[in-house]
Enzyme design. Structure first.
Site, PDB file in Angstrom:
ATOM      1  CE1 TYR A  45      -2.136   3.397   2.252  1.00  8.95           C
ATOM      2  CE2 TYR A  45      -3.824   2.376   0.878  1.00  8.95           C
ATOM      3  CZ  TYR A  45      -3.376   3.444   1.631  1.00  8.95           C
ATOM      4  OH  TYR A  45      -4.157   4.557   1.752  1.00  8.95           O
ATOM      5  CD  GLU A 125     -28.820 -20.481   5.801  1.00  5.95           C
ATOM      6  OE1 GLU A 125     -29.446 -19.535   5.363  1.00  5.95           O
ATOM      7  OE2 GLU A 125     -28.903 -20.899   6.976  1.00  5.95           O
ATOM      8  CE  LYS A 127     -19.545 -17.080   6.136  1.00  5.20           C
ATOM      9  NZ  LYS A 127     -19.182 -15.834   5.500  1.00  5.20           N
ATOM     10  CG  ASP A 129     -18.027 -13.319  -0.595  1.00  4.83           C
ATOM     11  OD1 ASP A 129     -17.987 -12.628   0.448  1.00  4.83           O
ATOM     12  OD2 ASP A 129     -17.045 -13.547  -1.304  1.00  4.83           O
ATOM     13  NE  ARG A 148     -20.195  -8.195  11.582  1.00  4.68           N
ATOM     14  CZ  ARG A 148     -19.473  -9.269  11.684  1.00  4.68           C
ATOM     15  NH1 ARG A 148     -19.862 -10.354  11.102  1.00  4.68           N
ATOM     16  NH2 ARG A 148     -18.363  -9.262  12.348  1.00  4.68           N
ATOM     17  CE1 TYR A 236     -27.481 -14.045   7.585  1.00  3.71           C
ATOM     18  CE2 TYR A 236     -27.401 -13.946   5.200  1.00  3.71           C
ATOM     19  CZ  TYR A 236     -26.933 -13.537   6.424  1.00  3.71           C
ATOM     20  OH  TYR A 236     -25.921 -12.632   6.499  1.00  3.71           O
ATOM     21  CE  LYS A 324     -15.828 -18.512   5.566  1.00  3.30           C
ATOM     22  NZ  LYS A 324     -14.636 -17.695   5.543  1.00  3.30           N
ATOM     23  CB  CYS A 418      15.079  -8.154  18.314  1.00  4.07           C
ATOM     24  SG  CYS A 418      13.832  -7.005  17.743  1.00  4.07           S
ATOM     25  CB  CYS A 421      15.644  -3.342  19.666  1.00  2.91           C
ATOM     26  SG  CYS A 421      15.347  -4.899  20.513  1.00  2.91           S
ATOM     27  CB  CYS A 441      12.428  -9.105  20.650  1.00  2.00           C
ATOM     28  SG  CYS A 441      13.095  -7.585  21.321  1.00  2.00           S
ATOM     29  CB  CYS A 447      11.998  -3.831  21.296  1.00  2.00           C
ATOM     30  SG  CYS A 447      11.774  -4.328  19.580  1.00  2.00           S
TER      31      CYS A 447
HETATM   32  S1  IVH Z   1     -25.961 -16.495   9.860  1.00  2.00           S
HETATM   33  C1  IVH Z   1     -25.531 -15.406  14.257  1.00  2.00           C
HETATM   34  N1  IVH Z   1     -26.252 -17.292   7.387  1.00  2.00           N
HETATM   35  O1  IVH Z   1     -21.444 -14.536   7.139  1.00  2.00           O
HETATM   36  C2  IVH Z   1     -25.230 -15.836  12.885  1.00  2.00           C
HETATM   37  N2  IVH Z   1     -24.598 -15.644   7.836  1.00  2.00           N
HETATM   38  O2  IVH Z   1     -19.220 -14.978   9.018  1.00  2.00           O
HETATM   39  C3  IVH Z   1     -25.599 -14.826  11.865  1.00  2.00           C
HETATM   40  N3  IVH Z   1     -23.410 -14.833   5.868  1.00  2.00           N
HETATM   41  O3  IVH Z   1     -21.893 -11.682   9.083  1.00  2.00           O
HETATM   42  C4  IVH Z   1     -25.112 -15.138  10.529  1.00  2.00           C
HETATM   43  N4  IVH Z   1     -24.498 -16.057   4.396  1.00  2.00           N
HETATM   44  O4  IVH Z   1     -22.722 -11.604   6.672  1.00  2.00           O
HETATM   45  C5  IVH Z   1     -25.570 -16.498   8.224  1.00  2.00           C
HETATM   46  N5  IVH Z   1     -26.652 -18.016   5.227  1.00  2.00           N
HETATM   47  C6  IVH Z   1     -25.987 -17.244   6.056  1.00  2.00           C
HETATM   48  C7  IVH Z   1     -24.985 -16.355   5.616  1.00  2.00           C
HETATM   49  C8  IVH Z   1     -24.296 -15.582   6.544  1.00  2.00           C
HETATM   50  C9  IVH Z   1     -23.557 -15.133   4.575  1.00  2.00           C
HETATM   51  C10 IVH Z   1     -22.429 -13.877   6.393  1.00  2.00           C
HETATM   52  C11 IVH Z   1     -22.997 -12.824   7.297  1.00  2.00           C
HETATM   53  C12 IVH Z   1     -22.220 -12.928   8.571  1.00  2.00           C
HETATM   54  C13 IVH Z   1     -20.999 -13.668   8.147  1.00  2.00           C
HETATM   55  C14 IVH Z   1     -20.444 -14.449   9.303  1.00  2.00           C
END
Ligand code: IVH
Length: 700
Positions: A45, A125, A127, A129, A148, A236, A324, A418, A421, A441, A447
């Protein structure tokens, strides 16, 4: 192709280059400050900014209105009002291996003390992005939408969210008085491509991926711009929802569908880890055809009463897990190994790599963890290595191609002093006879690297959270002698007033940005005690431990005095510290070691002249056990030990591991032994589990 140096560029090339740099830097600023998800290292950066400055120096007539030199690091943050989430917005624990799924179910089973034969239903379900959002409906009407943020406080983006077609203005059907629906805002692949085409046609900034495009579109000051961006939504989860009639995750989400929200069609109810894995695979197979980005599968315990019992550990629910997808990989050359010195003196090796694209992101360094890891992999400079990015932005080296090793490559020798230092760097002997994997260190506060890192930690998000005082600024201010110790932060404005060299005259600063920084600092003159304790950067004292200490000692002064006493071998103070739940010998040792050093006490005392830490409110001030110190012993039959502990904490009690005269209540199950005797000795009230439930009024 190697980059031309700034003085080799023609006017036209420089013009194009300045535009590119402005866009690129703005994007990294947004990732760093806006989304907390940097994709390049600080050094990279800095190199971009330096190149931009050098070009502007040479071609002053080409300086853009949008030049990064006219801004400090942070993208404008104050543009939206803040919203306090009434129910925190949490994150999810991550898993990468198949075996983590069975372990997750095992943990749930143990916590709830369910027999093997009891089936645990889990929803699975995709996740998504994108970015999470909380939508508040009152009497069926959308009244507020908030990002959030840090989970406790987000940004008010209501006007922008109202432009999203997937988000109903009014709920269909019978409307509850209050309902907060949560979910993900995202952009489809097709809409993302179209948007980027349009952006480049209009000579506007293009986005690196759909997630950035969605974030950038949502955080527009002008909601007509958001309206022109094709954002989508999946529901969700939920926040405040006092009238929820359903008893399962599945039914609530299906209820959301009836209220008019899109819900993900790939959500499935599963009954075993095998079933979960099958569904995981099937979602992974369809990943490329979904038309939007997903980065894993989320599992959630279906029964809401179980979710409530499972509760949370720090910021993630025990009842959910994000599984993941496997990391993406690429091959490149290990060009060097840099050694970074951390806050506690740990020397961390970082691999310097020939830049390579991994899953759409250019990677030029990777973590190496520690000395032994380098030796184990026998990494040598010049080696060809495989790197992967797993879930987060920090890439790892997973393999070395020995057949490509350059002739004469020597094994890597880890430095014994180190690099910052010159002090000796040692690996501590543990009580167990094992040597610590980390070389540290021994310079302590002499340091400079350790001092800077401590300052960064102090100002960081989960500590003092001083906006505008990010890592780079701290480094600069440290090197210029403006901030050497935490209390200097709070005298900065007064010193600036008196000084001839004003902050506003520094490169990249101005009246407005200085005022903003001082305001941010002033806001933190009062702070919650747990953050204060966490900010001190005591080894082994993370957020959870800091909270325990804050709850137990109540005030910064009392905490300090008791810790000083403990470090002077005051038995009572030492025993009290050790009896706290979750504080073992290593942590207690680290805390007393910290308070055994005069300069640390000085840091705390100086700070207390400028900031007033406030006691934590008990979690449930009105519960019959709030503020009480409780010990559980013997075999518990109605709840597991872990569940008991988390229930007591939720009700505002302190849970201790051993009985002392400070104990208010001993909950004893069958087979209770020495603790029961101890309680009788101190006249501590003893009750059984049934009585506990009767008192706290929670049904089993
Ligand atoms: S449940 C208390 N369901 O993942 C649990 N999160 O790493 C609330 N996300 O901040 C989250 N798909 O932005 C849930 N099917 C899904 C999701 C999901 C994406 C994201 C969400 C959360 C983040 C957590």
């Amino acid at each position: 192709m190697p980059e031309k140096s700034p003085d080799q560029l023609s006017l036209a090339e420089a013009k194009a280059e300045l535009k590119r740099l402005a866009e690129e830097i703005a994007e990294h600023d947004e990732r760093y400050h806006g989304q907390d998800a940097p994709t390049i290292s600080d050094a990279e950066y800095d190199a971009l900014r330096n190149r931009n400055a050098a070009l502007e120096d040479r071609f002053p007539e080409l300086v853009l209105a949008s030049s990064p030199s006219n801004r400090v690091g942070a993208a404008p943050q104050e543009k939206f009002g803040k919203v306090q989430h009434r129910v925190p917005m949490l994150s999810l624990g991550n898993a990468f291996e198949d075996s983590d799924v069975a372990e997750f179910l095992g943990r749930v089973r143990r916590f709830l003390n369910l027999p093997e034969a009891t089936e645990i239903e889990i929803t699975a379900e995709p996740k998504i992005d994108g970015l999470s959002i909380s939508l508040r409906y009152e009497n069926g009407e959308l009244v507020q939408a908030a990002t959030r943020g840090d989970g406790a406080e987000g940004e008010n983006v209501t006007a922008n969210v109202r432009t999203i077609g997937d988000v109903p203005e009014k709920l269909a059907g019978k409307a509850p008085a209050v309902l907060e629906v949560r979910g993900e805002i995202y952009m489809s692949h097709r809409d993302f491509a179209k948007l980027n085409e349009k952006q480049s046609r209009d000579d506007e900034k293009t986005f690196a991926n759909p997630r950035n495009a969605a974030a950038g579109s949502l955080r527009q000051l002008d909601s007509s711009i958001t309206a022109s961006r094709p954002l989508r939504f999946f529901a969700y989860a939920w926040g405040e929802a006092p009238e929820l009639p359903e008893k399962t995750q599945w039914d609530v989400v299906m209820g959301f569908k009836k209220l008019g929200f899109p819900v993900n069609p790939l959500m499935k109810l599963c009954r075993s880890s095998e079933e979960l894995l099958i569904h995981y695979r099937s979602i992974e197979e369809r990943r490329a055809d979904l038309g939007y980005d997903i980065d894993g599968v989320v599992y959630k315990v279906n029964r809401l009463d179980w979710q409530a019992r499972l509760g949370f550990v720090s910021r993630s629910p025990r009842w959910a897990l994000a599984h993941k997808f496997a990391a993406e990989k690429a091959t490149t050359i290990l060009e060097g190994i840099d050694i970074q010195v951390g806050r506690t003196g740990a020397l961390t090796p970082v691999a310097r790599l020939k830049p390579v694209t991994v899953g759409g992101v250019v990677v030029s360094n990777a973590t190496l963890h520690n000395e032994d890891e380098i030796a184990r992999k026998d990494l040598r400079i010049g080696d060809t290595v495989t790197v992967q990015r797993a879930g987060d932005v920090i890439p790892q080296i997973v393999a070395v191609m020995l057949e490509k090793r350059p002739r004469g490559a020597k094994p890597y020798e880890f430095p014994k002093v180190c690099p910052a230092c010159g002090s000796h760097a040692e690996r501590e002997e543990r009580d167990t006879g094992k040597t610590d994997v980390v070389r540290r260190c021994t310079g302590g506060l002499i340091c400079p690297a350790q001092r800077v890192e401590r300052l960064k930690h102090f100002a960081s998000r989960n500590a003092f959270d001083i906006e505008g005082l990010g890592d780079k600024i701290i480094e600069e201010f440290y090197h210029d002698g403006l901030i050497q110790s935490p209390s200097d932060i709070f005298t900065l404005a007064a010193r600036n007033e008196r000084s001839l060299k004003k902050l506003k005259d520094r490169e990249g600063w101005g009246e407005a940005s200085v005022k903003k920084l001082f305001d941010a600092i002033d806001q933190r003159r009062s702070i919650a005690l747990d953050r204060f304790i966490f900010a001190l950067g005591i080894r082994h004292v993370g957020e959870t431990t800091a909270r325990v200490l804050a709850r137990s000692y109540g005030s910064a002064e009392h905490f300090r005095d008791q810790m000083i006493a403990a470090s002077h071998h005051d038995e009572e103070a030492w025993n009290e510290l050790n009896a706290l739940d979750g504080i073992g010998a290593v942590v207690a040792e680290a805390i007393t070691q910290f308070f055994g050093e005069g300069h640390n006490i000085e840091v705390v005392n100086e700070l207390l002249k400028h900031v007033s830490p406030s006691a934590l409110a008990a979690v449930a001030a009105s519960s019959p056990v709030s503020g009480k110190t409780v010990v559980f012993t013997g075999a518990l039959e109605m709840m597991t030990r872990e569940e008991a502990k988390s229930m007591a904490e939720r009700l505002g009690a302190k849970v201790a591991g051993s009985v002392s005269k400070k104990t208010d209540l001993l909950v004893a199950g069958p087979g209770a032994g020495s603790k029961l005797k101890e309680a009788e000795k101190h006249g501590v009230e003893v009750i059984d589990e049934a009585e506990w439930f009767r008192r706290v009024g929670e049904q089993k």
